[in-house]
Design a protein around this motif. Structure first.
Motif, PDB file in Angstrom:
ATOM      1  N   GLU A   1       0.839  -1.192   0.000  1.00 50.09           N
ATOM      2  CA  GLU A   1       0.000   0.000   0.000  1.00 50.09           C
ATOM      3  C   GLU A   1       0.876   1.245   0.000  1.00 50.09           C
ATOM      4  N   LEU A   2       0.438   2.260  -0.711  1.00 49.28           N
ATOM      5  CA  LEU A   2       1.258   3.452  -0.901  1.00 49.28           C
ATOM      6  C   LEU A   2       1.638   4.112   0.424  1.00 49.28           C
ATOM      7  N   ALA A   3       0.682   4.257   1.328  1.00 49.22           N
ATOM      8  CA  ALA A   3       0.980   4.893   2.615  1.00 49.22           C
ATOM      9  C   ALA A   3       2.042   4.102   3.384  1.00 49.22           C
TER      10      ALA A   3
ATOM     11  N   ALA B   1      -1.240   9.874  -7.220  1.00 56.49           N
ATOM     12  CA  ALA B   1      -1.665   8.962  -6.152  1.00 56.49           C
ATOM     13  C   ALA B   1      -1.208   9.459  -4.787  1.00 56.49           C
TER      14      ALA B   1
ATOM     15  N   ARG C   1      -3.525  12.247  -3.859  1.00 57.25           N
ATOM     16  CA  ARG C   1      -4.858  11.713  -3.575  1.00 57.25           C
ATOM     17  C   ARG C   1      -4.913  11.081  -2.181  1.00 57.25           C
ATOM     18  N   GLU C   2      -3.826  10.401  -1.788  1.00 59.18           N
ATOM     19  CA  GLU C   2      -3.796   9.733  -0.483  1.00 59.18           C
ATOM     20  C   GLU C   2      -3.248  10.638   0.615  1.00 59.18           C
ATOM     21  N   ASP C   3      -3.049  11.914   0.293  1.00 57.72           N
ATOM     22  CA  ASP C   3      -2.655  12.925   1.281  1.00 57.72           C
ATOM     23  C   ASP C   3      -1.306  12.601   1.926  1.00 57.72           C
ATOM     24  N   LEU C   4      -0.345  12.179   1.108  1.00 60.42           N
ATOM     25  CA  LEU C   4       0.963  11.775   1.609  1.00 60.42           C
ATOM     26  C   LEU C   4       2.061  12.798   1.332  1.00 60.42           C
TER      27      LEU C   4
ATOM     28  N   GLN D   1     -10.379  15.060  -7.290  1.00 64.18           N
ATOM     29  CA  GLN D   1     -10.233  14.345  -6.016  1.00 64.18           C
ATOM     30  C   GLN D   1      -9.507  15.172  -4.967  1.00 64.18           C
TER      31      GLN D   1
ATOM     32  N   ARG E   1      -8.764  19.582  -0.339  1.00 63.76           N
ATOM     33  CA  ARG E   1      -7.449  19.746   0.283  1.00 63.76           C
ATOM     34  C   ARG E   1      -7.016  21.191   0.232  1.00 63.76           C
TER      35      ARG E   1
END
Length: 196
Positions: free
Chosen positions: A115-117, A142, A145-148, A171, A175
């Motif tokens: 998983e990316l996180a 990505a 999108r995943e707020d990383l 998306q 933010r």
């Protein structure tokens, strides 16, 4: 605490490449002719001087990103303008991949699957400092999108792409980033820095 810094060149109209034949949106396409002014070269070198590692997508690694900058480092061994290429050649690299280990290996590179996180957290832990991600567009999209992404450093080129890939989209409309700094360089590029 480690941060993930995304650094990308973008056009005035927000694209990271162009689908328009003959588009000249990008002042420098990473080739041997480097029209960036000295003040921008120094800023870009500073970005890499502060990094503890790099994050790349597997396609970027497959397409020869590391080999290209390794050759540039060898071609300019004592030129202070090209210090960033030497940094790319010595920093640890973390390649994010969904498809398992690649068939070939890259120097100083750890391939992270999952998983990316989780993979970003692993890279931060191993680097023990700030990571710089240059993309590609799919990975950066990505990550956003995943707020990383802890900081966006966008090098806005003085041209229009017209159409092409973008790392932004609907998306992200919920933010907000805080403007940290904006610098206009002599060659016409503007660096905008945004932090979470």
């Amino acid at each position: 605490m480690s941060r993930l810094i995304v650094s990308m060149q973008v056009s005035i109209d927000g694209f990271v490449d162009s689908e328009v034949p003959g588009s000249a949106w990008q002042l420098w396409n990473w080739g041997p002719e480097w029209p960036w002014s000295g003040d921008l070269r120094a800023a870009f070198n500073g970005l890499l001087a502060e990094a503890s590692g790099l994050v790349l997508s597997r396609p970027m690694a497959d397409e020869g990103y590391l080999g290209h900058w390794g050759r540039m480092a060898q071609a300019h061994p004592d030129d202070p303008d090209w210090e960033f290429s030497r940094a790319i050649s010595r920093l640890p690299v973390f390649v994010v991949s969904r498809t398992g280990r690649p068939e070939r290996e890259w120097p100083r590179t750890t391939v992270l699957n999952g998983e990316l996180a989780d993979t970003v957290a692993q890279a931060k832990k191993q680097a023990e400092g700030d990571l710089v991600c240059f993309g590609g567009a799919g990975l950066v999209s990505a990550l956003l999108r995943e707020d990383l992404v802890d900081e966006l450093r966008l090098f806005v080129n003085p041209g229009f792409a017209g159409a092409g890939a973008t790392v932004f989209g609907p998306q992200l409309t919920d933010r907000r980033y805080r403007a940290a700094r904006s610098t206009a360089f002599e060659c016409g590029v503007v660096e905008t820095r945004w932090v979470r």
